[in-house]
Design a protein around this motif. Structure first.
Motif, PDB file in Angstrom:
ATOM      1  N   PHE A  51       0.838  -1.201   0.000  1.00 22.48           N
ATOM      2  CA  PHE A  51       0.000   0.000   0.000  1.00 22.48           C
ATOM      3  C   PHE A  51       0.875   1.254   0.000  1.00 22.48           C
ATOM      4  O   PHE A  51       0.942   1.993   0.984  1.00 22.48           O
ATOM      5  CB  PHE A  51      -0.973  -0.034   1.177  1.00 22.48           C
ATOM      6  N   HIS A  55      -4.342   6.820  -1.843  1.00 23.06           N
ATOM      7  CA  HIS A  55      -5.748   6.440  -1.845  1.00 23.06           C
ATOM      8  C   HIS A  55      -6.478   7.155  -2.974  1.00 23.06           C
ATOM      9  O   HIS A  55      -6.139   8.287  -3.313  1.00 23.06           O
ATOM     10  CB  HIS A  55      -6.395   6.815  -0.508  1.00 23.06           C
ATOM     11  N   ALA A  80      -2.784   1.273   4.087  1.00 21.74           N
ATOM     12  CA  ALA A  80      -4.208   1.433   3.779  1.00 21.74           C
ATOM     13  C   ALA A  80      -4.938   2.013   4.986  1.00 21.74           C
ATOM     14  O   ALA A  80      -4.730   1.564   6.109  1.00 21.74           O
ATOM     15  CB  ALA A  80      -4.813   0.081   3.406  1.00 21.74           C
ATOM     16  N   PRO A  98      -7.861   2.605  -0.567  1.00 18.34           N
ATOM     17  CA  PRO A  98      -6.422   2.423  -0.714  1.00 18.34           C
ATOM     18  C   PRO A  98      -6.041   1.884  -2.089  1.00 18.34           C
ATOM     19  O   PRO A  98      -6.790   1.136  -2.709  1.00 18.34           O
ATOM     20  CB  PRO A  98      -6.071   1.409   0.377  1.00 18.34           C
ATOM     21  N   ALA A 100      -2.682   0.097  -4.288  1.00 18.28           N
ATOM     22  CA  ALA A 100      -1.532  -0.756  -3.980  1.00 18.28           C
ATOM     23  C   ALA A 100      -0.738  -1.065  -5.229  1.00 18.28           C
ATOM     24  O   ALA A 100      -1.232  -0.947  -6.353  1.00 18.28           O
ATOM     25  CB  ALA A 100      -2.007  -2.064  -3.331  1.00 18.28           C
ATOM     26  N   VAL A 163      -8.446  -2.855  -5.377  1.00 21.12           N
ATOM     27  CA  VAL A 163      -8.053  -3.339  -4.052  1.00 21.12           C
ATOM     28  C   VAL A 163      -9.319  -3.422  -3.196  1.00 21.12           C
ATOM     29  O   VAL A 163      -9.681  -2.461  -2.520  1.00 21.12           O
ATOM     30  CB  VAL A 163      -6.996  -2.430  -3.384  1.00 21.12           C
ATOM     31  N   SER A 168      -7.412  -5.046   1.732  1.00 17.84           N
ATOM     32  CA  SER A 168      -6.793  -4.000   2.552  1.00 17.84           C
ATOM     33  C   SER A 168      -7.066  -4.203   4.043  1.00 17.84           C
ATOM     34  O   SER A 168      -6.235  -3.834   4.878  1.00 17.84           O
ATOM     35  CB  SER A 168      -7.248  -2.612   2.100  1.00 17.84           C
ATOM     36  N   GLN A 171      -4.275  -6.131   5.823  1.00 19.15           N
ATOM     37  CA  GLN A 171      -2.904  -5.643   5.746  1.00 19.15           C
ATOM     38  C   GLN A 171      -2.138  -5.911   7.033  1.00 19.15           C
ATOM     39  O   GLN A 171      -2.685  -5.862   8.135  1.00 19.15           O
ATOM     40  CB  GLN A 171      -2.860  -4.162   5.391  1.00 19.15           C
TER      41      GLN A 171
END
Length: 181
Positions: A51, A55, A80, A98, A100, A163, A168, A171
């Protein structure tokens, strides 16, 4: 300069934190900053989502997020975030989700993030109220990268720029030790 090697779950991170002067020291606008340089290697047999891209719905210009970590420490991160349920946030026309980068087995990725000093609250949701706690006096800091181990099907989604929350939400934070500011 602060350097650390972080190893966890088949992910290896080489981190270097450097102080940098942003302007001429004689200038009234003289500022200092930190540069976080990292290299992430995937030594596992699974793909990972990192991440490190900010965003959606918020401009991302390589500035590390910063938030309280304990009562007198700050955490800088690329990770995230999800909308806080305990605060009131403005209505959004674009959702904040988020983003990635996909890291396949055996691959490496290099990047950097920056921040100005003194630290201040900076997250994708720092416009929510009441404001999140941020210490007035800061003793130490750490740097974290958010990452999620993926299945092959999930890797295909991340490669396409999607994502989902279930990725997320899983994570794992890969963090440095505390360092002096």
């Amino acid at each position: 300069m602060y350097k650390q090697q972080i190893e966890e779950s088949g992910i290896s991170i080489e981190l270097a934190v450097e102080w940098q002067e942003a302007d001429d020291a004689s200038s009234p606008n003289h500022m200092y900053g930190l540069i976080f340089r990292y290299t992430v290697a995937n030594n596992s047999d699974s793909p990972w989502a990192l991440f490190t891209k900010g965003h959606t719905g918020k401009a991302f210009n390589g500035i590390a997020y910063s938030e309280a970590f304990g009562e007198r420490n700050v955490e800088y991160s690329l990770k995230a975030f999800h909308e806080p349920m305990d605060r009131n946030c403005p209505r959004r026309y674009l959702p904040i989700m988020p983003k990635a980068v996909l890291l396949l087995p055996g691959e490496k990725v290099r990047g950097q993030a920056v921040t100005l000093l003194p630290p201040r609250l900076h997250t994708p949701f720092d416009d929510c109220s009441p404001p999140a706690f941020f210490p007035g006096v800061i003793d130490k800091a750490r740097f974290c990268l958010g990452a999620t181990r993926l299945s092959d099907a999930e890797a295909d989604q991340v490669a396409l720029g999607n994502v989902p929350a279930d990725i997320s939400n899983r994570q794992k934070l890969l963090c440095s030790g505390l360092f002096e500011l």
